[in-house]
Design a protein around this motif. Structure first.
Motif, PDB file in Angstrom:
ATOM      1  N   GLY A 105       0.796  -1.220   0.000  1.00 45.26           N
ATOM      2  CA  GLY A 105       0.000   0.000   0.000  1.00 45.26           C
ATOM      3  C   GLY A 105       0.831   1.273   0.000  1.00 45.26           C
ATOM      4  O   GLY A 105       0.512   2.234  -0.711  1.00 45.26           O
ATOM      5  N   HIS A 106       1.928   1.327   0.778  1.00 48.84           N
ATOM      6  CA  HIS A 106       2.701   2.559   0.872  1.00 48.84           C
ATOM      7  C   HIS A 106       3.479   2.864  -0.406  1.00 48.84           C
ATOM      8  O   HIS A 106       3.979   3.968  -0.587  1.00 48.84           O
ATOM      9  CB  HIS A 106       3.661   2.485   2.064  1.00 48.84           C
ATOM     10  CG  HIS A 106       4.795   1.526   1.881  1.00 48.84           C
ATOM     11  ND1 HIS A 106       4.646   0.160   1.985  1.00 48.84           N
ATOM     12  CD2 HIS A 106       6.107   1.733   1.589  1.00 48.84           C
ATOM     13  CE1 HIS A 106       5.804  -0.437   1.775  1.00 48.84           C
ATOM     14  NE2 HIS A 106       6.709   0.483   1.523  1.00 48.84           N
ATOM     15  N   LEU A 107       3.584   1.859  -1.310  1.00 55.29           N
ATOM     16  CA  LEU A 107       4.277   2.073  -2.580  1.00 55.29           C
ATOM     17  C   LEU A 107       3.324   2.443  -3.719  1.00 55.29           C
ATOM     18  O   LEU A 107       3.777   2.806  -4.808  1.00 55.29           O
ATOM     19  CB  LEU A 107       5.074   0.825  -2.976  1.00 55.29           C
ATOM     20  CG  LEU A 107       6.212   0.405  -2.034  1.00 55.29           C
ATOM     21  CD1 LEU A 107       6.871  -0.868  -2.540  1.00 55.29           C
ATOM     22  CD2 LEU A 107       7.227   1.524  -1.881  1.00 55.29           C
ATOM     23  N   GLN A 108       2.023   2.344  -3.489  1.00 52.24           N
ATOM     24  CA  GLN A 108       1.047   2.620  -4.537  1.00 52.24           C
ATOM     25  C   GLN A 108       1.202   4.018  -5.153  1.00 52.24           C
ATOM     26  O   GLN A 108       1.121   4.160  -6.375  1.00 52.24           O
ATOM     27  CB  GLN A 108      -0.378   2.454  -3.982  1.00 52.24           C
ATOM     28  CG  GLN A 108      -0.749   1.033  -3.604  1.00 52.24           C
ATOM     29  CD  GLN A 108      -0.943   0.121  -4.805  1.00 52.24           C
ATOM     30  OE1 GLN A 108      -1.166   0.578  -5.911  1.00 52.24           O
ATOM     31  NE2 GLN A 108      -0.849  -1.177  -4.566  1.00 52.24           N
ATOM     32  N   PRO A 109       1.452   5.079  -4.347  1.00 46.81           N
ATOM     33  CA  PRO A 109       1.590   6.407  -4.959  1.00 46.81           C
ATOM     34  C   PRO A 109       2.734   6.503  -5.976  1.00 46.81           C
ATOM     35  O   PRO A 109       2.698   7.345  -6.871  1.00 46.81           O
ATOM     36  CB  PRO A 109       1.848   7.323  -3.755  1.00 46.81           C
ATOM     37  CG  PRO A 109       1.240   6.601  -2.592  1.00 46.81           C
ATOM     38  CD  PRO A 109       1.473   5.153  -2.872  1.00 46.81           C
ATOM     39  N   LEU A 110       3.755   5.633  -5.854  1.00 49.07           N
ATOM     40  CA  LEU A 110       4.893   5.694  -6.764  1.00 49.07           C
ATOM     41  C   LEU A 110       4.555   5.191  -8.160  1.00 49.07           C
ATOM     42  O   LEU A 110       5.324   5.376  -9.104  1.00 49.07           O
ATOM     43  CB  LEU A 110       6.062   4.884  -6.209  1.00 49.07           C
ATOM     44  CG  LEU A 110       6.981   5.605  -5.207  1.00 49.07           C
ATOM     45  CD1 LEU A 110       6.241   5.976  -3.939  1.00 49.07           C
ATOM     46  CD2 LEU A 110       8.198   4.748  -4.876  1.00 49.07           C
ATOM     47  N   LEU A 111       3.395   4.541  -8.317  1.00 50.17           N
ATOM     48  CA  LEU A 111       2.985   4.041  -9.633  1.00 50.17           C
ATOM     49  C   LEU A 111       2.444   5.149 -10.523  1.00 50.17           C
ATOM     50  O   LEU A 111       2.363   4.975 -11.745  1.00 50.17           O
ATOM     51  CB  LEU A 111       1.910   2.960  -9.466  1.00 50.17           C
ATOM     52  CG  LEU A 111       2.333   1.680  -8.739  1.00 50.17           C
ATOM     53  CD1 LEU A 111       1.126   0.770  -8.539  1.00 50.17           C
ATOM     54  CD2 LEU A 111       3.429   0.941  -9.509  1.00 50.17           C
ATOM     55  N   ARG A 112       2.103   6.277  -9.917  1.00 46.76           N
ATOM     56  CA  ARG A 112       1.498   7.376 -10.690  1.00 46.76           C
ATOM     57  C   ARG A 112       2.575   8.325 -11.199  1.00 46.76           C
ATOM     58  O   ARG A 112       3.378   8.844 -10.420  1.00 46.76           O
ATOM     59  CB  ARG A 112       0.489   8.132  -9.818  1.00 46.76           C
ATOM     60  CG  ARG A 112      -0.716   7.309  -9.425  1.00 46.76           C
ATOM     61  CD  ARG A 112      -1.793   8.177  -8.788  1.00 46.76           C
ATOM     62  NE  ARG A 112      -1.373   8.667  -7.479  1.00 46.76           N
ATOM     63  CZ  ARG A 112      -1.603   8.021  -6.335  1.00 46.76           C
ATOM     64  NH1 ARG A 112      -2.255   6.861  -6.345  1.00 46.76           N
ATOM     65  NH2 ARG A 112      -1.213   8.542  -5.174  1.00 46.76           N
ATOM     66  N   LEU A 113       2.575   8.556 -12.495  1.00 48.57           N
ATOM     67  CA  LEU A 113       3.510   9.502 -13.085  1.00 48.57           C
ATOM     68  C   LEU A 113       3.064  10.926 -12.782  1.00 48.57           C
ATOM     69  O   LEU A 113       1.888  11.246 -12.899  1.00 48.57           O
ATOM     70  CB  LEU A 113       3.581   9.308 -14.607  1.00 48.57           C
ATOM     71  CG  LEU A 113       4.294   8.054 -15.112  1.00 48.57           C
ATOM     72  CD1 LEU A 113       3.976   7.823 -16.575  1.00 48.57           C
ATOM     73  CD2 LEU A 113       5.795   8.171 -14.913  1.00 48.57           C
ATOM     74  N   ASN A 114       4.002  11.771 -12.373  1.00 48.63           N
ATOM     75  CA  ASN A 114       3.676  13.176 -12.155  1.00 48.63           C
ATOM     76  C   ASN A 114       4.324  14.038 -13.229  1.00 48.63           C
ATOM     77  O   ASN A 114       5.017  13.530 -14.127  1.00 48.63           O
ATOM     78  CB  ASN A 114       4.101  13.612 -10.752  1.00 48.63           C
ATOM     79  CG  ASN A 114       5.584  13.364 -10.486  1.00 48.63           C
ATOM     80  OD1 ASN A 114       6.434  13.775 -11.268  1.00 48.63           O
ATOM     81  ND2 ASN A 114       5.888  12.686  -9.373  1.00 48.63           N
ATOM     82  N   ALA A 115       4.121  15.340 -13.133  1.00 51.73           N
ATOM     83  CA  ALA A 115       4.624  16.255 -14.164  1.00 51.73           C
ATOM     84  C   ALA A 115       6.143  16.213 -14.270  1.00 51.73           C
ATOM     85  O   ALA A 115       6.706  16.270 -15.370  1.00 51.73           O
ATOM     86  CB  ALA A 115       4.149  17.679 -13.856  1.00 51.73           C
ATOM     87  N   ALA A 116       6.828  16.091 -13.127  1.00 52.62           N
ATOM     88  CA  ALA A 116       8.295  16.042 -13.154  1.00 52.62           C
ATOM     89  C   ALA A 116       8.793  14.774 -13.826  1.00 52.62           C
ATOM     90  O   ALA A 116       9.800  14.796 -14.540  1.00 52.62           O
ATOM     91  CB  ALA A 116       8.842  16.142 -11.727  1.00 52.62           C
ATOM     92  N   ASP A 117       8.097  13.640 -13.600  1.00 50.35           N
ATOM     93  CA  ASP A 117       8.469  12.387 -14.270  1.00 50.35           C
ATOM     94  C   ASP A 117       8.367  12.536 -15.779  1.00 50.35           C
ATOM     95  O   ASP A 117       9.272  12.124 -16.522  1.00 50.35           O
ATOM     96  CB  ASP A 117       7.545  11.250 -13.813  1.00 50.35           C
ATOM     97  CG  ASP A 117       7.730  10.900 -12.351  1.00 50.35           C
ATOM     98  OD1 ASP A 117       8.865  11.041 -11.846  1.00 50.35           O
ATOM     99  OD2 ASP A 117       6.742  10.500 -11.714  1.00 50.35           O
ATOM    100  N   LYS A 118       7.269  13.104 -16.245  1.00 53.00           N
ATOM    101  CA  LYS A 118       7.059  13.259 -17.681  1.00 53.00           C
ATOM    102  C   LYS A 118       8.081  14.216 -18.286  1.00 53.00           C
ATOM    103  O   LYS A 118       8.533  14.016 -19.423  1.00 53.00           O
ATOM    104  CB  LYS A 118       5.639  13.747 -17.949  1.00 53.00           C
ATOM    105  CG  LYS A 118       4.576  12.721 -17.545  1.00 53.00           C
ATOM    106  CD  LYS A 118       3.161  13.218 -17.816  1.00 53.00           C
ATOM    107  CE  LYS A 118       2.136  12.166 -17.425  1.00 53.00           C
ATOM    108  NZ  LYS A 118       0.741  12.604 -17.666  1.00 53.00           N
ATOM    109  N   GLU A 119       8.476  15.226 -17.515  1.00 57.53           N
ATOM    110  CA  GLU A 119       9.481  16.164 -18.011  1.00 57.53           C
ATOM    111  C   GLU A 119      10.850  15.489 -18.120  1.00 57.53           C
ATOM    112  O   GLU A 119      11.584  15.692 -19.093  1.00 57.53           O
ATOM    113  CB  GLU A 119       9.561  17.379 -17.082  1.00 57.53           C
ATOM    114  CG  GLU A 119      10.649  18.378 -17.433  1.00 57.53           C
ATOM    115  CD  GLU A 119      10.461  19.038 -18.789  1.00 57.53           C
ATOM    116  OE1 GLU A 119      11.405  19.682 -19.265  1.00 57.53           O
ATOM    117  OE2 GLU A 119       9.356  18.906 -19.386  1.00 57.53           O
TER     118      GLU A 119
END
Length: 516
Positions: free
Chosen positions: A406-420
């Motif tokens: 559960g605590h790793l679930q947020p890391l699956l979502r790409l954010n704006a910095a990842d896409k950049e």
């Protein structure tokens, strides 16, 4: 014993040409894996791992462009100007202000040649460690066959007393009966192995219409195993057509068998990651790839932006397991590429965290070993591993990356910095490919760009964090996070885990939320 000058006609494998005897300075890296930006070599036998025709019964048990493209050439140029007895080392180091990392060249004493100050140097310009790494280190050669009554079994090996327990399943992946050929990287205790598998239809009721074998080798390191891919491919075909004729394998072993250093402790360890010589020779060895675009290029194209998700898990030293049906050879390269995402060249970083080690191919016989591992990257053809959630943190099925924690679930979502960051990586790749195609500039390659892109990114993050930890006010603000190339909100969970895993004592303050 077959001597170096007696290779033909028994020995037939691909090798890197020996260095020029009078050449000074560090040797260049090995030839690059074939890619669409390089001229094709002469026609070879079809590589393993490409075909998938069914046949017979089954074996097995139930970033900045200017920095990344000039670092290697900067070190090479520096080595042309260093005084005798010194070697130039370029180190890529990030800056605390978030500016691009710059290659810095230092001089260090050349290593004493083997045998003392007056010893003969077989490869001038290489340190004693580098020369050991360049030597052949084959500790075993073997043939595995599939027997319709006994299953997978070791048919022949040298030396005869070597412990090969489990190799019969590592070198012939579950489900291989559905394909005609494959190649497999694996780990066996403190050694790494490479095996080539082939499946040939035969008119034999005893063999149920198919003959399946693998020919493989073991070595203390996986960095030079690619040299023998062509030889192993030829030999497995030879074993299928002429079972029991081991003369070429015997000659190969006598020619290449290792004399291991007496001081070795038997542990599988990672290579140091701070010099360009090391980057090209050890941290990022050439690994022959069947995909025409090359190892890293294929990895980038396959995962796309998901690379940024894998990067975070790798940097956090999680247990990553990649599932794929056979052929498994190309998936072994994904294991290697995932490990490359976590490279850091700053001294002292990561000494207290588990080492991210490539296990390559695993099967159910490896479960007891995996139960004790804190961090690894591996691949498998056995779907049953998906149910063994206690053995892994991240499960990768095709391009689908998931975690049950559960605590790793947020890391699956790409954010704006990842896409950049991914956009910058893609932009640098396109500039590199353009310069190779239009200008004929082959001083850099995709492998170097990929490795150094993530190393620079990691260095910048850790340099910022360590400088803050040593300051009078160890507060990590949103401005610091942006300077590291991260998203203050989207990467908050990642940063909290990173500080905990690496034991960095700073306080994260973002939007009045405090977490130390």
């Amino acid at each position: 014993m077959v001597k170096q000058s007696d290779r033909a006609p028994l020995l037939d494998w691909e090798e890197i040409p020996p260095p020029e005897p009078n050449r000074a300075g560090p040797l260049p890296p090995p030839p690059l894996p074939r890619s669409h930006s390089q001229p094709p070599r002469e026609k070879e036998d079809a590589p393993a791992g490409r075909s998938s025709q069914p046949a017979g019964p089954g074996p097995g048990p139930a970033g900045r462009s200017s920095t990344t493209t000039t670092t290697t050439t900067a070190a090479a140029a520096a080595n042309r100007c260093v005084p005798p007895g010194k070697r130039a080392t370029a180190v890529v180091a990030g800056c605390g202000d978030g500016s691009p990392a710059r290659p810095r060249t230092y001089l260090r004493p050349a290593a004493e040649p083997p045998g003392g100050a007056g010893g003969r140097v077989p490869f001038p310009g290489l340190s004693a460690r580098d020369q050991w790494e360049e030597k052949d280190q084959i500790v075993a050669v073997f043939v595995v066959t599939f027997d319709t009554r006994s299953g997978n079994m070791v048919e022949w090996c040298l030396p005869h007393d070597v412990n090969l327990d489990g190799v019969e399943f590592k070198s012939m992946a579950s489900g291989s009966h559905r394909i005609t050929s494959d190649f497999i990287y694996f780990r066996k205790g403190r050694y790494f192995g490479l095996a080539c598998f082939a499946n040939m239809p035969v008119e034999s009721e005893l063999e149920r219409g198919a003959r399946m074998k693998s020919v493989g080798i073991l070595s203390p390191s996986y960095t030079l195993l690619y040299r023998y891919m062509h030889f192993l491919e030829n030999q497995v075909r030879h074993q299928l057509q002429c079972p029991g004729q081991y003369s070429p394998l015997e000659a190969f072993y006598e020619d290449k068998k290792a004399v291991l250093p007496p001081t070795g402790n038997g542990l599988v360890t990672a290579c140091p990651t701070w010099s360009v010589t090391t980057i090209n020779r050890c941290m990022h060895p050439e690994m022959k790839i069947t995909h025409p675009a090359g190892c890293m290029s294929q990895f980038i194209q396959f995962f796309g932006e998901q690379i940024m998700v894998l990067w975070k898990f790798a940097l956090l030293r999680k247990r990553l397991l990649i599932f794929s049906p056979p052929p498994i050879g190309v998936v072994c390269y994904r294991v290697y590429c995932c490990c490359s995402l976590a490279n850091v060249s700053l001294p002292g970083i990561g000494v207290s965290v588990p080492e991210l080690r490539p296990f390559f191919y695993i099967n159910v016989a490896d479960i007891p070993t995996l139960e004790t591992e804190m961090s690894y990257v591996a691949c498998t053809t056995e779907k049953i591993f998906e149910e063994k959630k206690e053995l892994y943190d991240v499960y990768i099925d095709n391009q689908n990356v998931k975690t049950h924690r559960g605590h790793l679930q947020p890391l699956l979502r790409l954010n704006a910095a990842d896409k950049e960051k991914y956009r910058k990586l893609s932009e640098q790749r396109q500039l590199l490919l353009y310069s190779q195609e239009v200008d004929g500039d082959c001083t850099s390659n995709e492998e170097d760009l990929f490795i150094l892109f993530f190393m620079e990114l990691n260095n910048r993050i850790f340099q910022t964090l360590t400088e803050l930890a040593a300051s009078a006010d160890p507060i990590l603000t949103a401005e610091h996070v942006r300077a590291m190339g991260l998203d203050p909100q989207g990467d908050r969970t990642f940063l909290v885990d990173l500080l905990e895993v690496y034991g960095i004592d700073v306080t994260l303050v973002i939007d009045n939320l405090c977490c130390s």
